[in-house]
Design an enzyme around this catalytic site. Structure first.
Site, PDB file in Angstrom:
ATOM      1  N   SER A   1      -7.074   4.077   9.918  1.00  0.00           N
ATOM      2  CA  SER A   1      -7.856   4.281   8.801  1.00  0.00           C
ATOM      3  C   SER A   1      -7.160   3.561   7.490  1.00  0.00           C
ATOM      4  O   SER A   1      -7.809   2.664   6.832  1.00  0.00           O
ATOM      5  CB  SER A   1      -7.960   5.951   8.320  1.00  0.00           C
TER       6      SER A   1
ATOM      7  N   ARG B   1     -13.706  13.325   9.721  1.00  0.00           N
ATOM      8  CA  ARG B   1     -12.780  14.046  10.199  1.00  0.00           C
ATOM      9  C   ARG B   1     -12.482  15.255   8.911  1.00  0.00           C
ATOM     10  O   ARG B   1     -11.724  16.299   9.423  1.00  0.00           O
ATOM     11  CB  ARG B   1     -11.428  12.782   9.951  1.00  0.00           C
TER      12      ARG B   1
ATOM     13  N   LYS C   1      -8.647  -0.863   6.296  1.00  0.00           N
ATOM     14  CA  LYS C   1      -8.722  -1.275   4.837  1.00  0.00           C
ATOM     15  C   LYS C   1      -7.735  -2.455   4.429  1.00  0.00           C
ATOM     16  O   LYS C   1      -8.331  -3.491   3.648  1.00  0.00           O
ATOM     17  CB  LYS C   1      -8.604  -0.097   4.032  1.00  0.00           C
TER      18      LYS C   1
ATOM     19  N   HIS D   1       0.901  -1.153  -0.024  1.00  0.00           N
ATOM     20  CA  HIS D   1      -0.002   0.108   0.159  1.00  0.00           C
ATOM     21  C   HIS D   1       0.778   1.155  -0.057  1.00  0.00           C
ATOM     22  O   HIS D   1       1.871   1.189   0.657  1.00  0.00           O
ATOM     23  CB  HIS D   1      -0.898   0.065   1.250  1.00  0.00           C
TER      24      HIS D   1
ATOM     25  N   ASP E   1     -14.700   3.163   8.553  1.00  0.00           N
ATOM     26  CA  ASP E   1     -13.582   4.314   8.455  1.00  0.00           C
ATOM     27  C   ASP E   1     -14.098   5.199   7.396  1.00  0.00           C
ATOM     28  O   ASP E   1     -13.902   6.365   7.378  1.00  0.00           O
ATOM     29  CB  ASP E   1     -12.418   3.438   7.755  1.00  0.00           C
TER      30      ASP E   1
END
Ligand code: URA
Length: 442
Positions: free
Chosen positions: A183, A168, A187, A82, A161
């Site tokens: 967050s 947020r 995922k 990621h 999230d």
């Protein structure tokens, strides 16, 4: 349990239990706890922070709020990758087949682009016929057969999230390390991989502007991974300028193919090899990073990684001939040169500005429903540290029409380049490695 007591505890600097955090996230997801209470709690977290156990418990609660992918029918250690987001970042297109060619299965879910950042799914769809939606069975079957599949993310992944992130965004609580870390990791954990390699960007084009903050974020994510039983490693890489030379969907696919041929830009190639080395080690196909590095370079030079890319494209409905003939990719009607406004050395290239410029040309989405043009974008002719004379080309715009819109983008790209008379050496691309063992500066 009452939300107000949990908010008060955090406001006073207390440590929340896993039960309290699960109560909060579950209640919020189900609509029993209102936005204003979650906002107050997020602000309390912003100022008071959370320890590693709290952050992991929050992550777990968010991961469990929606679909959780079971990758156990896939043989081997599944390693996901990621990136915290960057301009010109096409690493997944290269790393997926490259790592798979070393025997590590890659079962990856990726997103679409929004705003100044591109998305892997949009990039892959610039190859005609390429399918980014597969059934769960077809996805697993493909990974077991050829070692790699990349598909679009399920809409119901970590929905808590999604809701909290939107809140947020409008309550000035985005820039909190435990909230960003949970967050991102919620995922990744829902996506089912056994191990995770993170590319945490730092610099002007990144979420975290300083190396110290980027390291703290990386450490928070590594700690979450460790707490939930997923081996996690993070690399901190520079995002003071776009990665590689291409920005825009088909242009980035072309650059990814060049890199798999072994003739890609050096920064992109080196980042891919560094991330892929960690994946190959975590995936059990090399004993250490040096062995993984050697193996990966061999896969590039022998053509094995490119062959795996062709197999991957064919399996998902695309034309594998694109790997040898990039003219099969969508091409923009015109190219426009962006000239340097003065002579000197390139000191900075504002990555975010170039991402926005590419979006304005049609390569990205302004809103979720915008239709993108796969052919358009920007290719850079100069990067940080290079010399340029007034009037020489800094970059090329690949455009659909030459009009007032492309003129405005040209000016924007020109202004994104900061040129000074003094020479400048580019900063190193790879800055730190963060693992369970700690932070190691490179
Ligand atoms: N990306 C995410 O997914 N979440 C954040 O909070 C920030 C960046």
């Amino acid at each position: 349990m009452r939300a107000v007591d949990i908010i008060q505890k955090k406001r006073n600097g207390g440590t929340l239990t896993s039960e309290e955090l699960t109560f909060l996230i579950k209640g919020y997801s189900q609509g029993d706890i209102p936005d204003y209470q979650l906002s107050a709690w997020a602000m309390a977290v912003f100022f008071r922070g959370m320890n590693a156990e709290e952050t992991a418990a929050l992550t777990r609660a968010m991961a469990e709020s929606g679909d959780q992918v079971d990758l156990s029918p896939i043989n081997g250690i599944k390693v996901d990758k990621h990136s915290t987001g960057g301009v010109g970042d096409k690493t997944s297109l290269i790393i997926g087949p490259l790592v798979a060619s070393c025997g590590v299965p890659v079962a990856k879910m990726s997103g679409r682009g929004l705003g100044h950042t591109g998305g892997t799914i949009d990039k892959m769809e610039s190859m005609q016929g390429f399918r980014t939606e597969l059934t769960r069975e077809a996805f697993i079957e493909q990974v077991n057969a050829i070692g790699v599949a990349i598909i679009g993310q399920s809409g119901n992944m970590a929905p808590a999230d999604k809701k909290l992130y939107a809140l947020r965004d409008v309550t000035a609580t985005v820039e909190s390390i435990p909230l960003i870390a949970s967050s991102v990791m919620s995922k990744k954990i829902a996506a089912g991989a056994d191990a995770i390699v993170l590319d945490v960007k730092t610099g002007s084009g990144a979420f975290m502007k300083t190396l110290e903050d980027s390291e703290k974020l990386a450490m928070a994510m590594v700690e979450i991974g460790t707490q939930v039983g997923r081996q996690t490693a993070a690399l901190i890489s520079d995002m003071d300028q776009p990665l590689g030379l291409a920005i825009g969907n088909a242009l980035e696919v072309q650059e990814a193919i060049d890199t798999l041929h072994g003739r890609g830009p050096e920064d992109l190639t080196e980042l891919c090899i560094a991330l892929a080395s960690h994946m190959v080690v975590l995936g059990g196909q090399a004993g250490d990073l040096a062995e993984a590095d050697k193996k990966l370079r061999e896969q590039l030079s022998s053509g094995a990684a490119l062959a795996k890319f062709k197999q991957f494209v064919a399996a998902q409905g695309g034309n594998p001939a694109v790997a040898d003939d990039p003219s099969l990719l969508p091409q923009a009607a015109y190219t426009v040169e962006v000239p340097a406004a003065r002579s000197g050395y390139v000191h900075a290239i504002q990555a975010e500005e170039l991402g926005l410029a590419a979006m304005l040309l049609g390569a990205g989405r302004e809103t979720k429903d915008s239709v993108i043009d796969h052919a358009v974008g920007i290719t850079l002719k100069r990067k940080i540290g290079e010399a340029v004379h007034e009037g020489e080309t800094l970059a090329l715009l690949h455009v659909r029409n030459i009009d007032a819109g492309s003129e405005a983008v040209l000016k924007r790209v020109q202004d994104a380049y900061k040129i000074n008379a003094q020479p400048k050496s580019p900063s190193p691309l790879l800055l730190s490695v963060v693992t369970e063992q700690g932070i190691q500066r490179i």
